[in-house]
Design an enzyme around this catalytic site. Structure first.
Site, PDB file in Angstrom:
ATOM      1  N   ASP A 145     -10.107 -56.650  52.550  1.00 19.43           N
ATOM      2  CA  ASP A 145     -11.426 -56.214  52.098  1.00 19.43           C
ATOM      3  C   ASP A 145     -11.293 -54.859  51.428  1.00 19.43           C
ATOM      4  O   ASP A 145     -10.347 -54.113  51.690  1.00 19.43           O
ATOM      5  CB  ASP A 145     -12.399 -56.129  53.280  1.00 19.43           C
ATOM      6  CG  ASP A 145     -13.845 -55.852  52.866  1.00 19.43           C
ATOM      7  OD1 ASP A 145     -14.202 -56.174  51.712  1.00 19.43           O
ATOM      8  OD2 ASP A 145     -14.606 -55.315  53.682  1.00 19.43           O
ATOM      9  N   HIS A 146     -12.245 -54.560  50.567  1.00 20.39           N
ATOM     10  CA  HIS A 146     -12.316 -53.246  49.931  1.00 20.39           C
ATOM     11  C   HIS A 146     -13.159 -52.296  50.784  1.00 20.39           C
ATOM     12  O   HIS A 146     -14.275 -52.636  51.171  1.00 20.39           O
ATOM     13  CB  HIS A 146     -12.964 -53.351  48.542  1.00 20.39           C
ATOM     14  CG  HIS A 146     -12.069 -53.928  47.498  1.00 20.39           C
ATOM     15  ND1 HIS A 146     -12.519 -54.784  46.520  1.00 20.39           N
ATOM     16  CD2 HIS A 146     -10.740 -53.773  47.263  1.00 20.39           C
ATOM     17  CE1 HIS A 146     -11.525 -55.121  45.726  1.00 20.39           C
ATOM     18  NE2 HIS A 146     -10.430 -54.519  46.162  1.00 20.39           N
ATOM     19  N   TYR A 168     -17.930 -55.143  50.714  1.00 23.59           N
ATOM     20  CA  TYR A 168     -18.374 -56.546  50.773  1.00 23.59           C
ATOM     21  C   TYR A 168     -17.500 -57.506  49.965  1.00 23.59           C
ATOM     22  O   TYR A 168     -18.012 -58.409  49.320  1.00 23.59           O
ATOM     23  CB  TYR A 168     -19.846 -56.675  50.347  1.00 23.59           C
ATOM     24  CG  TYR A 168     -20.677 -55.472  50.685  1.00 23.59           C
ATOM     25  CD1 TYR A 168     -20.851 -55.091  52.019  1.00 23.59           C
ATOM     26  CD2 TYR A 168     -21.251 -54.691  49.697  1.00 23.59           C
ATOM     27  CE1 TYR A 168     -21.592 -53.954  52.334  1.00 23.59           C
ATOM     28  CE2 TYR A 168     -21.990 -53.557  50.014  1.00 23.59           C
ATOM     29  CZ  TYR A 168     -22.151 -53.197  51.334  1.00 23.59           C
ATOM     30  OH  TYR A 168     -22.872 -52.067  51.647  1.00 23.59           O
ATOM     31  N   HIS A 169     -16.179 -57.355  50.053  1.00 23.98           N
ATOM     32  CA  HIS A 169     -15.270 -58.206  49.291  1.00 23.98           C
ATOM     33  C   HIS A 169     -14.199 -58.843  50.171  1.00 23.98           C
ATOM     34  O   HIS A 169     -13.013 -58.761  49.861  1.00 23.98           O
ATOM     35  CB  HIS A 169     -14.594 -57.390  48.179  1.00 23.98           C
ATOM     36  CG  HIS A 169     -15.531 -56.799  47.197  1.00 23.98           C
ATOM     37  ND1 HIS A 169     -15.198 -55.687  46.428  1.00 23.98           N
ATOM     38  CD2 HIS A 169     -16.790 -57.140  46.825  1.00 23.98           C
ATOM     39  CE1 HIS A 169     -16.218 -55.378  45.638  1.00 23.98           C
ATOM     40  NE2 HIS A 169     -17.195 -56.251  45.874  1.00 23.98           N
ATOM     41  N   PRO A 170     -14.542 -59.524  51.264  1.00 21.62           N
ATOM     42  CA  PRO A 170     -13.504 -60.139  52.090  1.00 21.62           C
ATOM     43  C   PRO A 170     -12.858 -61.330  51.383  1.00 21.62           C
ATOM     44  O   PRO A 170     -13.526 -62.116  50.713  1.00 21.62           O
ATOM     45  CB  PRO A 170     -14.268 -60.594  53.343  1.00 21.62           C
ATOM     46  CG  PRO A 170     -15.669 -60.834  52.856  1.00 21.62           C
ATOM     47  CD  PRO A 170     -15.898 -59.782  51.804  1.00 21.62           C
TER      48      PRO A 170
END
Length: 547
Positions: A309-310, A484-486
């Site tokens: 994630d980011h 919010y980038h899993p």
């Protein structure tokens, strides 16, 4: 089931047992694309299952509505991580879309593909057909680019990609300030190169409405008689006959139903729910499955591993002029006027995405490509989804593009309604810690540049008292959060821990594919929604070729 019974089942999706050519689990960024493309011939029968409701919430369709949906449990899974050791033991909120359109219905609307090198790296890891030259046609196929078609963009596709409607002076000043620090201007982050500063493009219609995949892909296909959509339908498990995926059991209105797939089952439930469903179905680490009393179909230790994630770390500035969204939201008359302007003309601050302008840059000149992304916003808050500050404020966040940290997702029980155990392990490597600190130092230089000087009163958070590298790292630990980038929990590859092959088929099983962010071999260097749509476009062609 005889042919007559199959025919009745396929035309009666409310019966307890139905049968289709394809069963898609998850109507999110990928699932809506698959449903459109696979049903396009009017003959291939498709069932699309979505655990959440229809996308009828008005705030879904207003770009700035993501702030209202951030903690709305009617359209959001509202997951939490386990306590994160690298973030002072804090649990990190993980919003994910639970509605038609999935996270594309509640996200920040930014259209960022990542770097060409991201996809070439996927190919170099043994995933033939996933280099940038291979995936570019699918980006173009999806896109209806406001600026028209060129070597890197398409026009006439389902997905509107638009320039900002509301370009405020602060966002423009940020770009000028970045240029003053030596970051080149870049009018197109999705063109020949990503590096530079500029305005983001967004997945909005030309009339200022959100273009989720439910709007862009599913809505045009809804009248097809061969496409059936079930909402409020929570998948319980995939049912196998030997090593072949045969059916999906799902619960709707208190009734357990079964949908059989003549050709394939396509799991498109996202980086959290896809590995969760596989594990519930007996595909995953055998020890974990047996612990929860689940019969092991396939011991696949990679299912749920390699979670990436980011992380974002925000800087908040007090603005010298009352021109921020804070000032509009906190003033009753200006707030009403902004609403009226949007209702009448689809213009104004309600069209703001979760990033107006931004920048991509390297924290070290020895790097081949940028490792940091900046999201600039003409408002400020302590936490996303909470009230904006009472003062005039704006913010910008640092996002490390290619973190080394890896985590996992594991079911807690055999109950499909139970949230999974999520561990991301943010800031667990020295590379990640250094990149975030150096990124903050460069961001601060931008925010102190001449072009922004007349707008800045002071840095509110972290504030001037936080200056050393150690203090900045402590700030990252105390305030860092997800952007919010899993991804990557059902990773594509050919090594022993890879879950799907280069055609997204679950390895060592038949009739089952995963198509969503979970298949990414590693994170793309930017926001993930555009890449997920591309993956689903490419997967649709592969599925049709293989049938």
């Amino acid at each position: 089931m005889n042919s007559q019974a199959r025919s009745r089942a396929a035309t009666n999706p409310t019966s307890d047992v139905t049968e289709f050519d394809y069963v898609i689990v998850g109507a999110g960024s990928a699932g809506c694309v698959l449903a459109n493309r696979l049903s396009a011939d009017g003959k291939t029968s498709v069932l699309l299952l979505e655990a959440g409701p229809k996308d009828s919430n008005i705030w879904i369709h207003v770009p700035l509505g993501y702030g209202r949906l951030f903690k709305d449990k009617t359209v959001n899974w509202m997951y939490q991580t386990e306590p994160e050791p690298g973030l002072d033991g804090r649990s990190v909120f993980q919003p994910r879309g639970k509605v038609l359109g999935g996270s594309s219905s509640i996200n920040g609307l930014l259209y960022v593909r990542g770097q060409h090198e991201d996809y070439d790296r996927w190919r170099q890891h043994g995933n033939s057909g996933w280099g940038f030259d291979d995936v570019l046609p699918y980006f173009k196929k999806a896109e209806d680019q406001q600026r028209g078609a060129d070597d890197f963009h398409g026009a006439g596709g389902p997905l509107p990609v638009s320039d900002l409607i509301h370009a405020d002076p602060l966002s423009a000043a940020f770009i000028a300030a970045a240029a003053e620090t030596g970051i080149p201007l870049n009018p197109d982050f999705n063109g020949a190169a990503q590096e530079g500063a500029g305005f983001f493009q967004t997945t909005t219609t030309r009339r200022g409405r959100r273009a989720s995949t439910a709007v862009a892909y599913l809505r045009p296909a809804r009248d097809r008689s061969n496409l059936h959509v079930e909402t409020s339908a929570l998948a319980q498990r995939v049912v196998f006959e030997g090593r072949r995926a045969d059916a999906v059991e799902y619960r709707k209105a208190g009734t357990l139903r079964t949908a059989r797939a003549r050709k394939e089952i396509l799991i498109a439930s996202g980086a959290y729910n896809s590995p969760q469903l596989l594990q519930l179905s007996g595909v995953g680490p055998a020890e974990l499955l047996r612990k929860h009393g689940i019969e092991v179909v396939l011991d696949a230790p990679g299912v749920g591993q390699d979670l990436q994630d980011h992380l974002q770390v925000r800087v908040v500035m007090r603005c010298a002029k009352p021109i921020t969204l804070n000032d509009i939201v906190n003033h009753p008359v200006r707030r009403i006027l902004a609403g009226a302007r949007y209702a009448a003309f689809r213009q104004g601050p309600l069209t703001i995405a979760a990033g107006t302008s931004g920048a991509f840059f390297k924290t070290n000149p020895r790097l081949a490509t940028p490792d940091i992304q900046i999201h600039f916003l003409p408002f400020s808050t302590d936490k996303m989804g909470e009230k904006l500050h009472s003062f005039s404020g704006f913010s910008a966040s640092v996002c490390q593009l290619r973190p080394e940290s890896r985590g996992s997702l594991r079911i807690r029980s055999a109950d499909p309604a139970a949230p999974p155990e999520i561990r991301i392990n943010y800031l667990s490597t020295e590379v990640d810690r250094t990149a975030n600190v150096e990124g903050l130092k460069i961001l601060r230089k931008i925010l102190q540049a001449p072009a922004l000087r007349s707008y800045v009163v002071e840095e509110v958070d972290p504030g001037a008292k936080v200056s050393s590298d150690e203090a900045l790292l402590n700030y990252c630990r105390a305030r860092g959060s997800t952007i919010y980038h899993p991804t990557s929990t059902c990773r594509m590859g050919s090594d022993p821990l890879a879950v799907v092959d280069q055609r997204l088929r679950v390895r060592r099983l038949e009739g089952l594919r995963v198509v969503d962010a979970s298949v990414m071999p590693d994170l793309v260097s930017g926001n993930t929604n555009a890449a997920i749509i591309m993956i689903a476009e490419k997967a649709s062609d592969m599925i049709l070729e293989d049938r």
